[in-house]
Design an enzyme around this catalytic site. Structure first.
Site, short mmCIF file in Angstrom:
data_model
loop_
_atom_site.label_atom_id
_atom_site.label_comp_id
_atom_site.label_asym_id
_atom_site.label_seq_id
_atom_site.Cartn_x
_atom_site.Cartn_y
_atom_site.Cartn_z
N ASP A 8 0.81 -1.23 0.00
CA ASP A 8 0.00 0.00 0.00
C ASP A 8 0.84 1.28 0.00
O ASP A 8 1.51 1.59 0.99
CB ASP A 8 -0.94 0.03 1.20
CG ASP A 8 -1.86 -1.19 1.27
OD1 ASP A 8 -1.40 -2.30 0.93
OD2 ASP A 8 -3.03 -1.03 1.65
N GLU A 39 -4.40 1.92 -3.27
CA GLU A 39 -5.66 2.36 -2.62
C GLU A 39 -5.49 3.56 -1.70
O GLU A 39 -6.47 4.22 -1.36
CB GLU A 39 -6.30 1.20 -1.85
CG GLU A 39 -5.53 0.81 -0.61
CD GLU A 39 -6.40 0.26 0.51
OE1 GLU A 39 -7.59 0.02 0.31
OE2 GLU A 39 -5.84 0.06 1.62
N HIS A 68 -10.32 1.11 -0.06
CA HIS A 68 -10.38 2.55 -0.35
C HIS A 68 -10.56 2.84 -1.85
O HIS A 68 -10.38 3.98 -2.28
CB HIS A 68 -9.11 3.25 0.15
CG HIS A 68 -9.03 3.32 1.64
ND1 HIS A 68 -9.84 4.15 2.38
CD2 HIS A 68 -8.25 2.66 2.54
CE1 HIS A 68 -9.57 4.00 3.67
NE2 HIS A 68 -8.60 3.10 3.79
N HIS A 151 -6.41 -8.40 -0.67
CA HIS A 151 -6.46 -7.24 0.22
C HIS A 151 -7.35 -7.61 1.41
O HIS A 151 -8.57 -7.56 1.32
CB HIS A 151 -7.04 -6.06 -0.56
CG HIS A 151 -6.81 -4.75 0.10
ND1 HIS A 151 -5.63 -4.06 -0.01
CD2 HIS A 151 -7.60 -4.00 0.91
CE1 HIS A 151 -5.70 -2.94 0.68
NE2 HIS A 151 -6.89 -2.88 1.25
N HIS A 176 -3.15 -4.45 2.72
CA HIS A 176 -4.17 -3.81 3.57
C HIS A 176 -3.72 -3.54 5.01
O HIS A 176 -4.06 -2.50 5.54
CB HIS A 176 -5.48 -4.60 3.61
CG HIS A 176 -6.49 -4.02 4.55
ND1 HIS A 176 -7.09 -2.80 4.35
CD2 HIS A 176 -7.00 -4.48 5.73
CE1 HIS A 176 -7.93 -2.54 5.35
NE2 HIS A 176 -7.89 -3.54 6.20
N HIS A 178 -0.86 -2.80 6.22
CA HIS A 178 0.21 -1.81 6.28
C HIS A 178 1.36 -2.23 7.18
O HIS A 178 2.24 -1.42 7.49
CB HIS A 178 -0.30 -0.42 6.70
CG HIS A 178 -1.20 0.23 5.69
ND1 HIS A 178 -1.38 1.59 5.63
CD2 HIS A 178 -1.95 -0.30 4.71
CE1 HIS A 178 -2.24 1.87 4.66
NE2 HIS A 178 -2.60 0.73 4.08
#
Ligand SMILES: [Fe+2]
Ligand SMILES: [Fe+2]
Length: 260
Positions: A8, A39, A68, A151, A176, A178
Site C-alpha cells: 500500500d 488504494e 479505499h 487485500h 491492507h 500496512h
C-alpha cells in the site's frame, strides 16, 4: 521472470519512495514487471489522477486497489481509460472497473493479475474464493503466470486463500494491514506467498497516519480526523521469481527499505 510487488502506497511520502527505489530496483534486480497497491496513494484515501500519473512515472506497470477503491470518485474514469488499474474481483458485477487483467512484459511474457478483498473484519462482499476461481479460469486461457493481491485483514483468511490456490497461481500476496509480515514462503505446489507486503509510506506513523489522533481515539473512543503523517519514508514489497514455463514461484525476496 521477476515481479516486484509493492505494498500500500500511502500519500506523498509513499509516492516519493516509489521515485526513490523503483527504477533502481528494476535495474539492480532485473525486474520485469512492477505491481503496486494504490488504494491509499492520494492522501491515504483512494487514488486520484495526479497520484496515478506519478505512479506511472515512477515505473509502476499495474495498480491494484482495496477497501479505499472508491474514495476518489475519478477512479472509475481512470480504470476505464487506462486499463492497468484493477479493483477487487469480488465486488458487485455492476461496479465500475474489473477484477483482473493481463499485462505483457517488455520481454514479451504475458502475466495475469487478480485483485480480491477479504470478508473478515471488512465490509461484506461476495466470496473472494469463488471470485478467484472465476478469474483464474478466465486468465488461464491466456497465461499460466498469475499473481493475486488479496487485500484482507485476517492472516487466517489470507493463508486459507493461498492453500486454496496453491499450484493454480504463481503467487498470493496480502495487502491492507500496512504492516509487513516475515512469513514469505513457497507453498508445496509452487505458489509464492506472503501474508502482507507492508506499507510504502511514512515510517514513524500508525499505518501511515499521525499518531496523536489515533492515540486520542484509543483513549476516549471519540471520532477523530486522522491526518496523514509526513517525514522519512519506508518502502515495502516482495520480489517473486517465477518460472516462465511452469508459472511456479522459485524464489521470494522480501524488501523493507527505510529512508535514513
Ligand atoms: Fe491500505
Ligand atoms: Fe485497505
Amino acid at each position: 521472470m521477476k515481479i516486484l510487488c509493492i505494498g500500500d502506497v500511502v500519500s506523498r511520502t509513499g509516492r516519493d519512495m516509489l521515485f526513490k527505489y523503483v527504477e533502481e530496483l528494476k535495474y539492480k534486480k532485473n525486474i520485469d514487471v512492477v505491481i503496486a497497491n494504490g488504494e491509499n496513494a492520494t492522501h491515504g484515501r483512494g487514488m486520484a489522477r495526479n497520484a496515478y500519473n506519478e505512479l506511472m512515472l515512477s515505473g509502476i506497470d499495474i495498480i491494484t486497489m482495496g477497501n479505499h477503491t472508491w474514495d476518489c470518485r475519478e477512479i472509475s474514469i481512470i480504470m476505464r481509460k487506462e486499463g492497468n488499474v484493477i479493483r477487487p474481483a469480488n465486488y458487485a458485477e455492476s461496479c465500475p472497473g474489473k477484477g483482473s487483467m493481463t499485462f505483457t512484459s517488455k520481454s514479451g511474457v504475458k502475466i495475469g493479475v487478480i485483485n480480491l478483498i477479504g470478508r473478515t473484519f471488512l465490509e461484506p462482499h461476495d466470496s473472494p474464493f469463488e471470485a478467484a476461481d472465476r478469474e483464474i479460469e478466465k486468465l488461464k486461457k491466456q497465461t499460466d503466470i498469475i499473481l493475486v493481491d488479496f487485500h484482507a485483514e485476517a492472516t487466517s483468511e489470507k493463508l486459507a486463500m493461498c492453500f486454496y490456490l496453491d499450484g493454480r497461481v504463481s503467487a498470493v500476496f496480502g495487502t491492507h494491514t500496512h504492516v509487513q509480515t516475515a512469513d514469505e514462503m513457497i507453498f508445496p505446489k509452487g505458489t509464492g506467498y506472503i501474508s502482507d507486503l507492508g506499507m510504502t509510506g511514512p515510517q514513524l506513523s500508525i499505518l501511515g497516519r499521525t499518531p496523536s489522533g489515533i492515540i486520542q481515539r484509543f483513549l476516549d473512543g471519540m471520532p477523530q480526523k486522522f491526518e496523514v503523517e509526513v517525514g522519512k519514508g519506508q518502502f515495502c514489497g516482495c520480489i517473486f521469481d517465477i518460472d516462465e514455463n511452469s508459472g511456479k514461484c522459485t524464489d521470494i525476496e522480501r524488501l523493507f527499505l527505510r529512508e535514513e
